[in-house]
Design an enzyme around this catalytic site. Structure first.
Site, PDB file in Angstrom:
ATOM      1  CG  ASN A  81      -1.540   1.272   1.564  1.00  0.00           C
ATOM      2  OD1 ASN A  81      -2.469   1.714   0.897  1.00  0.00           O
ATOM      3  ND2 ASN A  81      -1.030   1.937   2.604  1.00  0.00           N
TER       4      ASN A  81
ATOM      5  CE1 TYR B  52      -0.406   7.611  -6.708  1.00  0.00           C
ATOM      6  CE2 TYR B  52      -2.310   7.840  -8.151  1.00  0.00           C
ATOM      7  CZ  TYR B  52      -1.755   7.447  -6.944  1.00  0.00           C
ATOM      8  OH  TYR B  52      -2.558   6.880  -5.976  1.00  0.00           O
TER       9      TYR B  52
ATOM     10  CB  ALA C 260       3.685   5.426 -15.482  1.00  0.00           C
TER      11      ALA C 260
ATOM     12  CE  LYS D 117      -0.515   4.016  -6.620  1.00  0.00           C
ATOM     13  NZ  LYS D 117      -0.296   3.120  -5.466  1.00  0.00           N
TER      14      LYS D 117
HETATM   15  N1  LIG Z   1      -6.209   8.465  -1.161  1.00  0.00           N
HETATM   16  C1  LIG Z   1      -6.641   8.198  -2.375  1.00  0.00           C
HETATM   17  O1  LIG Z   1      -7.529   8.865  -2.931  1.00  0.00           O
HETATM   18  C2  LIG Z   1      -6.082   7.010  -3.143  1.00  0.00           C
HETATM   19  C3  LIG Z   1      -6.733   6.592  -4.315  1.00  0.00           C
HETATM   20  C4  LIG Z   1      -6.233   5.507  -5.014  1.00  0.00           C
HETATM   21  C5  LIG Z   1      -5.099   4.863  -4.571  1.00  0.00           C
HETATM   22  N2  LIG Z   1      -4.470   5.305  -3.447  1.00  0.00           N
HETATM   23  C6  LIG Z   1      -3.254   4.588  -3.038  1.00  0.00           C
HETATM   24  O2  LIG Z   1      -3.469   4.068  -1.745  1.00  0.00           O
HETATM   25  C7  LIG Z   1      -2.215   4.013  -1.043  1.00  0.00           C
HETATM   26  C8  LIG Z   1      -2.352   4.746   0.279  1.00  0.00           C
HETATM   27  O3  LIG Z   1      -2.750   6.088   0.022  1.00  0.00           O
HETATM   28  P1  LIG Z   1      -3.131   7.117   1.194  1.00  0.00           P
HETATM   29  O4  LIG Z   1      -4.108   8.041   0.602  1.00  0.00           O
HETATM   30  O5  LIG Z   1      -3.446   6.386   2.438  1.00  0.00           O
HETATM   31  O6  LIG Z   1      -1.728   7.900   1.335  1.00  0.00           O
HETATM   32  P2  LIG Z   1      -1.022   8.556   2.605  1.00  0.00           P
HETATM   33  O7  LIG Z   1      -0.040   9.537   2.071  1.00  0.00           O
HETATM   34  O8  LIG Z   1      -2.030   9.030   3.591  1.00  0.00           O
HETATM   35  O9  LIG Z   1      -0.228   7.319   3.259  1.00  0.00           O
HETATM   36  C9  LIG Z   1       0.860   6.719   2.608  1.00  0.00           C
HETATM   37  C10 LIG Z   1       1.747   6.040   3.633  1.00  0.00           C
HETATM   38  O10 LIG Z   1       2.862   5.470   2.931  1.00  0.00           O
HETATM   39  C11 LIG Z   1       4.048   5.735   3.682  1.00  0.00           C
HETATM   40  N3  LIG Z   1       5.223   5.744   2.813  1.00  0.00           N
HETATM   41  C12 LIG Z   1       5.504   6.637   1.824  1.00  0.00           C
HETATM   42  N4  LIG Z   1       6.705   6.372   1.298  1.00  0.00           N
HETATM   43  C13 LIG Z   1       7.195   5.279   1.965  1.00  0.00           C
HETATM   44  C14 LIG Z   1       8.403   4.543   1.874  1.00  0.00           C
HETATM   45  N5  LIG Z   1       9.368   4.874   0.998  1.00  0.00           N
HETATM   46  N6  LIG Z   1       8.570   3.491   2.705  1.00  0.00           N
HETATM   47  C15 LIG Z   1       7.610   3.160   3.605  1.00  0.00           C
HETATM   48  N7  LIG Z   1       6.455   3.835   3.745  1.00  0.00           N
HETATM   49  C16 LIG Z   1       6.257   4.887   2.930  1.00  0.00           C
HETATM   50  C17 LIG Z   1       3.799   7.114   4.294  1.00  0.00           C
HETATM   51  O11 LIG Z   1       4.661   7.361   5.403  1.00  0.00           O
HETATM   52  C18 LIG Z   1       2.322   7.018   4.671  1.00  0.00           C
HETATM   53  O12 LIG Z   1       2.150   6.517   5.976  1.00  0.00           O
HETATM   54  C19 LIG Z   1      -1.181   4.623  -1.982  1.00  0.00           C
HETATM   55  O13 LIG Z   1      -0.517   3.605  -2.698  1.00  0.00           O
HETATM   56  C20 LIG Z   1      -2.028   5.454  -2.935  1.00  0.00           C
HETATM   57  O14 LIG Z   1      -1.394   5.648  -4.169  1.00  0.00           O
HETATM   58  C21 LIG Z   1      -4.934   6.351  -2.724  1.00  0.00           C
END
Ligand SMILES: NC(=O)c1ccc[n+]([C@@H]2O[C@H](COP(=O)([O-])OP(=O)(O)OC[C@H]3O[C@@H](n4cnc5c(N)ncnc54)[C@H](O)[C@@H]3O)[C@@H](O)[C@H]2O)c1
Length: 199
Positions: A89, A162, A164, A166
């Site tokens: 994630n 992003y 690419a 995903k």
């Molecule tokens: N929020 C949305 O609308 C949404 C939509 C589709 C997909 N996503 C995907 O869901 C996932 C979570 O998104 P979110 O909204 O909770 O994001 P967020 O930014 O709230 O949380 C992301 C977490 O990843 C951790 N992280 C980042 N880089 C890291 C690294 N190098 N090593 C370890 N941990 C790391 C951060 O510290 C954070 O705790 C992501 O992959 C995002 O692309 C989110």
């Protein structure tokens, strides 16, 4: 969903979707290996899981660092004795247009913007998926690997990097489903729409 006797690792578990998925899986009885670079966030997630009387341990690691990831998944087996799932994630955004012309100035998406997103979202997902699969096979644990993709995988304005990344994690899940089924490991990707989080 009853996940008692299951051990699940979640990357990016320090906030947002990762934190919520950890709590939801804890409610279903899973034991959790919580992975993130954000120690304070991990501690919060751990205490929320422990309020549900489940075992939850934290692992501070950067998913882009091969040694960190190898050490974490080896420790998960030492600490829990098995691994039945990974939610891949952890992810970042660095949005920007490929090229932008405004008031006579032309700007562009930097290589750093592109590489940062590829490193965390693609390389991080690869390393965690590989090490989770290795430890699952070695410990004869069956289960599932879930990559978190996004609706952006189809292509979105301002998200060359992003989108690419995903698309890549969705495709990797298909490769892993085909490769790992023989070990009793399923793989799939989930592509959420917009969810209100810090991201
Ligand atoms: N929020 C949305 O609308 C949404 C939509 C589709 C997909 N996503 C995907 O869901 C996932 C979570 O998104 P979110 O909204 O909770 O994001 P967020 O930014 O709230 O949380 C992301 C977490 O990843 C951790 N992280 C980042 N880089 C890291 C690294 N190098 N090593 C370890 N941990 C790391 C951060 O510290 C954070 O705790 C992501 O992959 C995002 O692309 C989110």
């Amino acid at each position: 969903m009853d996940l008692k006797q299951s051990v699940i690792a979640i990357t990016g578990a320090g906030q947002g979707l990762g934190q919520m998925m950890a709590v939801t899986l804890a409610q279903a009885g899973a034991e959790l290996a919580l992975i993130d670079v954000n120690e304070d966030g991990l501690k919060q997630t751990k205490s929320q899981c422990q309020m549900l009387s489940t075992k939850a341990l934290i692992y501070i690691a950067d998913v882009t660092c091969e040694k960190d990831v190898e050490d974490v998944f080896s420790s998960v087996i030492d600490d829990f004795g098995q691994l039945n799932g990974l939610v891949n994630n952890a992810g970042v955004l660095r949005d920007g247009l490929l090229v932008k012309q405004k008031e006579g100035e032309i700007s562009k998406m930097s290589l750093e913007q592109f590489k940062t997103v590829m490193d965390v979202n693609v390389t991080g997902t690869f390393l965690c998926g590989r090490e989770a699969a290795l430890q699952m096979v070695a410990s004869e644990s069956q289960g599932a690997i879930i990559n978190i993709s996004s609706v952006s995988r189809a292509g979105n304005i301002g998200q060359t990097n992003y989108s690419a990344s995903k698309a890549a994690v969705a495709t990797m899940a298909v490769c892993w489903a085909k490769e790992l089924g023989r070990y009793g490991i399923r793989a799939a990707a989930v592509a959420p729409g917009i969810v209100q989080t810090a991201m």
